[in-house]
Design an enzyme around this catalytic site. Structure first.
Site, PDB file in Angstrom:
ATOM      1  N   ASN A 210       4.298  -7.461  13.474  1.00 35.43           N
ATOM      2  CA  ASN A 210       5.529  -7.062  13.021  1.00 35.43           C
ATOM      3  C   ASN A 210       5.816  -6.049  13.736  1.00 35.43           C
ATOM      4  O   ASN A 210       5.054  -5.616  14.258  1.00 35.43           O
ATOM      5  CB  ASN A 210       5.623  -7.038  11.351  1.00 35.43           C
ATOM      6  CG  ASN A 210       5.178  -8.253  10.900  1.00 35.43           C
ATOM      7  OD1 ASN A 210       5.303  -9.410  10.967  1.00 35.43           O
ATOM      8  ND2 ASN A 210       5.017  -8.370   9.074  1.00 35.43           N
ATOM      9  N   PHE A 325       7.707  -1.342  -0.809  1.00 37.55           N
ATOM     10  CA  PHE A 325       8.951  -1.681   0.661  1.00 37.55           C
ATOM     11  C   PHE A 325       9.683  -2.925   0.420  1.00 37.55           C
ATOM     12  O   PHE A 325       8.721  -4.251   0.918  1.00 37.55           O
ATOM     13  CB  PHE A 325       8.172  -1.091   1.686  1.00 37.55           C
ATOM     14  CG  PHE A 325       8.845   1.065   1.578  1.00 37.55           C
ATOM     15  CD1 PHE A 325       7.529   0.823   1.237  1.00 37.55           C
ATOM     16  CD2 PHE A 325      10.040   1.226   2.259  1.00 37.55           C
ATOM     17  CE1 PHE A 325       7.931   2.894   0.759  1.00 37.55           C
ATOM     18  CE2 PHE A 325      10.338   2.375   2.317  1.00 37.55           C
ATOM     19  CZ  PHE A 325       8.930   3.077   1.565  1.00 37.55           C
TER      20      PHE A 325
END
Ligand code: C5P
Length: 399
Positions: A210, A325
């Protein structure tokens, strides 16, 4: 480590193989500005010489309860009164048992009985001895009497076993002791933060990952540390230096991050998951580089799901404060709220990564803090400033 300046530290060494590490502990306390005296049990002196400890501490060693010389200079009551901090490292199973019984037939136990100073204990023993019911009962007894345990760590042991029982490393011990005297909004709190991306190998040269620079997690770690917290950081592959005072553990894959988090979570008060964990991984990573044509012909890389670290922590530890998050590119607030409830988090921090000014790799951020009942925006600012606001919010609302 300003908290240790001018503190009078009595380091008590008992007879275990980890006694050699206590020499380093003396050095670290001295470097932090403490005045150090060393108490050694008889068996400790079989593992490390009093001369070594005397030379390092700059003070005579204390070992006998009934030593006329020592009584005149500093007997057990005076030693107990002199100490601002007592740390027993390493502390054997036998010494733990003796302290739990409240005996006073040697210098260590007599000092422990007669002091008002906080007593820190860094156990060190074989993993079976640590797990034994008798040891665990003794630890509960001492914890009720406000002895403060540091560790033990999990890992390979001098006896060849693997498991819990290794003495915590001296640098870690000193951090945890100083934490006890720290000031700030999060003084005394232990915080674990994940940061950066994870990598999932397809073969030795290719991986899935990612986008994440790790900057937000590292900035949060520093902000929490500035507020007196003891901060551990588990980081995926990033290009960032380790901030001072922070314990960093590097991992590569989501599974490694999951395992490290679970190894550490019991001692943690607040868990903040900033990592961009790769949700998927190749089911059959190859040991050899796969030929391009082979991949194209297969037209497929079989994938499977990685564990959801933050959700699993909250599920297994509902009483811990867990913060996630949500890096989103559309419907930012709605998607974040969905994650807040799906993962049963205490707080989710949403940011719009489609905006290049506050997205991946940028030095700035703008976030929304969303809990079940509240929502608050932190306007665009540097990641350092945003981190300080987040830590203040956590301290006001979740501590
Ligand atoms: O990837 P996702 O948007 O679901 O991430 C939301 C939160 O969950 C983040 O805090 C992230 O660190 C965490 N997460 C995790 N383990 C995963 C996936 C995400 O801890 N496998």
């Amino acid at each position: 480590m300003d908290q240790l300046i001018n503190k009078r530290v009595l380091l008590c060494v008992t007879g275990g193989i980890a006694a050699y590490k206590s020499a380093e502990l003396v050095r670290l306390f001295k470097n932090s500005g403490s005045d150090v005296r060393v108490l050694m049990t008889k068996s400790a002196q079989e593992f490390i010489t009093p001369l070594t400890m005397q030379a390092l501490s700059g003070n005579p060693i204390h070992s006998d309860l009934l030593d006329p010389g020592a009584e005149a200079a500093m007997g057990h009551i005076e030693l107990a009164r002199w100490s601002d901090i007592i740390i027993i490292a390493p502390c054997t199973a036998d010494s733990i048992a003796k302290l739990a019984l409240g005996r006073g037939d040697d210098l260590l136990s007599a000092v422990a009985l007669s002091t008002d100073a906080p007593i820190f204990v860094a156990p060190a023993m074989n993993q079976a001895m640590w797990r034994d019911g008798a040891t665990q009962n003794n630890i509960s007894t001492l914890a009720e009497k406000n002895f403060i345990f540091i560790g033990p760590d999990i890992g390979t042991q001098a006896c060849g076993d693997t498991g819990p029982g290794r003495m915590t490393e001296p640098s870690d011990i000193i951090q945890q002791v100083s934490l006890n005297f720290s000031k700030g909004l999060l003084a005394g709190k232990k915080i674990l933060i994940t940061a950066g991306p994870t990598r999932e190998m397809i073969d030795p040269v290719r991986f899935i990952s990612n986008r994440s620079s790790g900057k937000m997690g590292f900035a949060l770690a520093e902000a929490a540390c500035d507020e007196g917290a003891f901060v551990s950081l588990i980081s995926g592959p990033v290009n960032l230096p380790t901030p001072e005072r922070i314990f960093r553990h590097d991992v590569e894959t989501a599974k490694q991050m999951y395992d490290k988090v679970n190894e550490m979570i019991d001692e943690i008060d607040i868990f903040i998951a900033t990592a961009a964990v790769c949700d998927i991984k190749p089911s059959h990573p190859s040991n050899q580089k796969i030929k391009k044509q082979q991949i194209l012909d297969a037209n497929n890389i079989l994938l499977e799901e990685n564990p959801d670290i933050v959700a699993s922590v909250k599920k297994a530890h509902p009483n811990k404060k867990v913060i996630g998050f949500a890096a989103e590119t559309e419907n930012v607030l709605d998607n974040a709220k969905l994650k807040l409830s799906e993962k049963e988090l205490d707080l989710i921090i949403a940011n719009d990564v489609s905006n290049a000014e506050i997205g991946f790799d940028s030095d700035d951020n703008e976030v929304h803090l969303i809990s079940e009942k509240n929502s608050r925006k932190i306007n665009k600012s540097t990641k350092e400033k945003v981190s300080r606001e987040i830590i203040k919010y956590i301290s006001d609302n979740l501590k």
